[in-house]
Design a protein around this motif. Structure first.
Motif, PDB file in Angstrom:
ATOM      1  N   ALA A 342       0.722  -1.113  -0.046  1.00  0.00           N
ATOM      2  CA  ALA A 342       0.016  -0.070   0.057  1.00  0.00           C
ATOM      3  C   ALA A 342       0.990   1.340  -0.042  1.00  0.00           C
ATOM      4  O   ALA A 342       0.353   2.334  -0.340  1.00  0.00           O
ATOM      5  N   MET A 343       2.018   1.320   0.350  1.00  0.00           N
ATOM      6  CA  MET A 343       2.929   2.426   0.412  1.00  0.00           C
ATOM      7  C   MET A 343       4.125   2.363  -0.291  1.00  0.00           C
ATOM      8  O   MET A 343       5.027   3.220  -0.440  1.00  0.00           O
ATOM      9  N   ARG A 344       4.087   1.315  -1.277  1.00  0.00           N
ATOM     10  CA  ARG A 344       5.423   1.257  -2.162  1.00  0.00           C
ATOM     11  C   ARG A 344       4.974   1.892  -3.683  1.00  0.00           C
ATOM     12  O   ARG A 344       3.987   1.850  -3.869  1.00  0.00           O
ATOM     13  N   GLY A 345       6.028   2.522  -3.916  1.00  0.00           N
ATOM     14  CA  GLY A 345       5.899   3.178  -5.205  1.00  0.00           C
ATOM     15  C   GLY A 345       5.102   4.529  -5.350  1.00  0.00           C
ATOM     16  O   GLY A 345       4.990   5.050  -4.302  1.00  0.00           O
ATOM     17  N   GLU A 387       5.180   8.226   4.248  1.00  0.00           N
ATOM     18  CA  GLU A 387       4.267   8.020   3.164  1.00  0.00           C
ATOM     19  C   GLU A 387       2.862   8.923   3.518  1.00  0.00           C
ATOM     20  O   GLU A 387       1.965   9.121   2.598  1.00  0.00           O
ATOM     21  N   THR A 388       2.404   9.381   4.669  1.00  0.00           N
ATOM     22  CA  THR A 388       1.412  10.017   4.884  1.00  0.00           C
ATOM     23  C   THR A 388       1.632  11.376   5.759  1.00  0.00           C
ATOM     24  O   THR A 388       2.874  11.678   5.804  1.00  0.00           O
ATOM     25  N   LYS A 394      -0.839  11.093  12.062  1.00  0.00           N
ATOM     26  CA  LYS A 394      -0.686  11.087  13.718  1.00  0.00           C
ATOM     27  C   LYS A 394      -1.600   9.982  13.819  1.00  0.00           C
ATOM     28  O   LYS A 394      -1.251   9.175  14.992  1.00  0.00           O
ATOM     29  N   LEU A 395      -2.650   9.739  13.415  1.00  0.00           N
ATOM     30  CA  LEU A 395      -3.609   8.766  13.804  1.00  0.00           C
ATOM     31  C   LEU A 395      -3.004   7.242  13.564  1.00  0.00           C
ATOM     32  O   LEU A 395      -3.101   6.683  14.281  1.00  0.00           O
ATOM     33  N   LEU A 396      -2.083   7.200  12.306  1.00  0.00           N
ATOM     34  CA  LEU A 396      -1.775   5.948  11.923  1.00  0.00           C
ATOM     35  C   LEU A 396      -0.570   5.480  12.831  1.00  0.00           C
ATOM     36  O   LEU A 396      -0.450   4.452  13.376  1.00  0.00           O
ATOM     37  N   VAL A 397       0.143   6.661  13.280  1.00  0.00           N
ATOM     38  CA  VAL A 397       1.204   6.373  14.012  1.00  0.00           C
ATOM     39  C   VAL A 397       0.754   5.738  15.478  1.00  0.00           C
ATOM     40  O   VAL A 397       1.297   4.969  16.065  1.00  0.00           O
ATOM     41  N   SER A 398      -0.302   6.469  15.917  1.00  0.00           N
ATOM     42  CA  SER A 398      -0.754   5.977  17.294  1.00  0.00           C
ATOM     43  C   SER A 398      -1.472   4.857  17.111  1.00  0.00           C
ATOM     44  O   SER A 398      -1.271   3.918  18.014  1.00  0.00           O
ATOM     45  N   MET A 399      -2.024   4.415  16.130  1.00  0.00           N
ATOM     46  CA  MET A 399      -2.488   2.914  15.800  1.00  0.00           C
ATOM     47  C   MET A 399      -1.423   1.884  15.766  1.00  0.00           C
ATOM     48  O   MET A 399      -1.497   0.873  16.052  1.00  0.00           O
ATOM     49  N   SER A 400      -0.113   2.406  15.039  1.00  0.00           N
ATOM     50  CA  SER A 400       0.981   1.341  14.957  1.00  0.00           C
ATOM     51  C   SER A 400       1.682   1.174  16.132  1.00  0.00           C
ATOM     52  O   SER A 400       2.303   0.100  16.251  1.00  0.00           O
TER      53      SER A 400
END
Length: 563
Positions: A342-345, A387-388, A394-400
């Motif tokens: 999803a984050m490649r390319g 990539e974001t 911030k939301l995705l980092v919190s979830m990670s």
């Protein structure tokens, strides 16, 4: 009193009343006898008697005659003239209840083999044979209660007939010796401590300490002396409506009688030579659990020195190949693979990032981080940051991080306070404080968030998901809305994702394959039910109408449908 050595005083000791001469004592000295001791304790009793043998092999006093003790076979006779308080019901008095001793009787050695004789009225000293309902040792208590310890009414006499607790006593439930009328510690339903159902401690036929299931006198496995718990009383492991939860269930289950070596031979035969037997591949990999497929992959390389995933890539193609390759990954490996894709390319598949990062448990996230690092040699968090951007990043980092307080219990006061914070950060102000929404949605447990959402509806008179849609936009709004929908109904969220992957022209195959592969062993049964409830058609019918060929067959096998 001391005696002078080598004989008594001159002329010997004077003759004692009620005694008899003892040979060998100087001057006709007499020794005290049981009759003289009895006289001292109970009053005078004329005449001294020898100690003849009694019928039945016992040793006693043969006192037949006026003023003497009546001979009774097999035991000591009842001494006449004993001044004892009369017990209710006319029972005979006893001494030292529970021990059988009485003043004037020998304390040990050579008791008659037949025991003590049966006495009129049911009373007897020592260990008599009791009538039905009696109890040895302890005085019989009237029904309905028992007086305090060592305080039976009217002395130690024999009470009226009836049951009484004791050692070896059976009968109707009764309170224990010295037990007050109200139930106390370890006394279920008016029964005595350690005596469930009126039966004695260790009584055969009743429930003893460490009782077995099915034993009478209490609940299965109940130990005497501990309170019985009513079956309907909460807090003691009794099921009730509030503790019932629906268990998630997948459509793909482990294959019984699994044999990895046999499956490897089938797969190798299906791909060896000219052409490929796709049906044989589906019959093996489409009906094995993830753990079983990992065993097959390992055994395949062990037996043939070849990599199963590489052989499948060389023999299959297109979307069917994508499904079969996905099945050979472990769950966390496949998520890590999809996140990297999803984050490649050029460009980023934000929908895939949201679906994976916002729906997995803490344990899933930790496993994904480890697999991502192992497979791609880089940290997941670093790729998310690169990539974001903005509050979505911030939301995705919190979830990670995988730090949600999953074991948090519901605190209604905190829920009200958090709901007020969300209201103040959104609808109550100009602009939106996204950090407050991020803090609450990323950290609280699912049950706690449900309480927050309900409290928000009462405070703001608006649904939290509609409020987010009006206050935010883009990927951030979709990410936070995903958390809300998963908290409320995870199966419904995935049902919607499957529906939109097949709705209209074309098919979002990546989303369709990812959800079917990752949920078929987790909660696909609930997803299918929710799908039909929402859209009026079965998931199988949607798949059958939208895709075809071997691709359709493998998807139908995974969701439990008929290809």
């Amino acid at each position: 009193m001391s005696y002078p050595p080598y004989g008594g005083p001159p002329g010997g000791y004077p003759q004692q009343p009620g005694g008899f001469s003892q040979p060998g004592y100087p001057g006709g000295v007499s020794m005290p006898t049981p009759e003289s001791a009895s006289s001292a304790a109970y009053g005078g009793n004329p005449g001294g008697m020898p100690y003849p043998s009694q019928p039945g092999g016992g040793i006693g006093f043969d006192m037949g005659g006026p003023g003497g003790y009546g001979s009774a076979p097999g035991g000591y006779p009842q001494p006449p003239g004993v001044a004892m308080p009369a017990a209710p019901g006319g029972g005979q008095a006893t001494y030292n209840a529970g021990f059988g001793g009485a003043p004037g009787y020998p304390s040990g050695g050579g008791f008659p083999s037949g025991g003590y004789p049966q006495q009129p009225g049911g009373g007897a000293p020592g260990y008599p044979q009791q009538p039905a309902g009696g109890a040895p040792g302890y005085p019989q208590q009237p029904a309905g209660g028992a007086p305090g310890y060592n305080q039976p009414p009217a002395g130690y006499g024999q009470p009226p007939p009836g049951g009484a607790p004791g050692y070896g006593q059976q009968g109707a439930p009764a309170q224990g010796y010295g037990q007050p009328g109200a139930p106390g510690y370890g006394q279920p339903g008016g029964q005595s401590y350690g005596q469930p159902g009126g039966q004695s401690y260790g009584q055969p036929g009743g429930q003893s300490y460490g009782g077995q299931p099915g034993a009478p006198g209490g609940l299965p496995g109940q130990q005497p002396g501990y309170s019985s718990v009513p079956a309907s009383q909460p807090g003691y492991g009794t099921p009730n409506a509030t503790s019932y939860t629906i268990k998630d269930e997948g459509t793909l289950r482990p294959q019984p009688n699994f044999n990895a070596e046999t499956d490897c031979q089938v797969l190798r035969k299906a791909m060896k030579g000219f052409g490929t037997d796709e049906k044989a591949i589906i019959d093996v990999l489409g009906y094995r659990s993830c753990d079983q497929r990992q065993n097959i992959k390992l055994m395949y390389k062990t037996c043939f020195g070849r990599d199963l995933m590489n052989d499948l890539r060389s023999e299959l193609s297109s979307r069917f190949e994508n499904v079969m390759i996905a099945l050979l990954f472990k769950k966390d490996e496949y998520d890590a693979y999809e996140l990297r894709r999803a984050m490649r390319g050029a460009g980023t598949d934000e929908s895939a990032l949201i679906e994976i990062m916002c729906t997995r448990t803490n344990a899933d996230i930790h496993a994904i981080n480890a697999a991502y690092k192992l497979m791609h040699g880089r940290k997941l968090e670093d790729d998310i940051i690169s990539e974001t951007s903005g509050h979505f990043k911030k939301l995705l980092v919190s979830m990670s991080v995988g730090g949600r307080m999953e074991n948090q219990t519901v605190d209604q006061n905190k829920a009200n306070a958090d709901a007020q914070k969300l209201y103040q950060a959104g609808a109550k102000r100009w602009g939106t404080d996204e950090n407050t929404f991020n803090m609450v949605l990323a950290s609280q447990s699912y049950p706690q968030l449900r309480a927050v959402f309900d409290a928000y509806s009462r405070i703001a008179n608006n649904d939290i998901e509609r409020a987010i849609s009006s206050e935010m936009s883009g990927d951030l709004a979709r990410g936070m809305s995903t958390i809300i929908r998963v908290v409320r109904n995870k199966s419904g969220y995935f049902a919607d994702r499957l529906y939109h992957s097949m709705k209209g022209a074309g098919t979002d195959d990546r989303t369709l394959i990812r959800i079917v592969v990752t949920r078929c062993e987790v909660d696909m049964k609930q997803i299918k039910e929710e799908f039909q409830r929402r859209y009026g058609k079965t998931l199988e019918s949607f798949i059958r109408d939208d895709v075809s060929g071997d691709y359709r067959k493998i998807l139908m096998a995974l969701v439990g449908g008929i290809p």
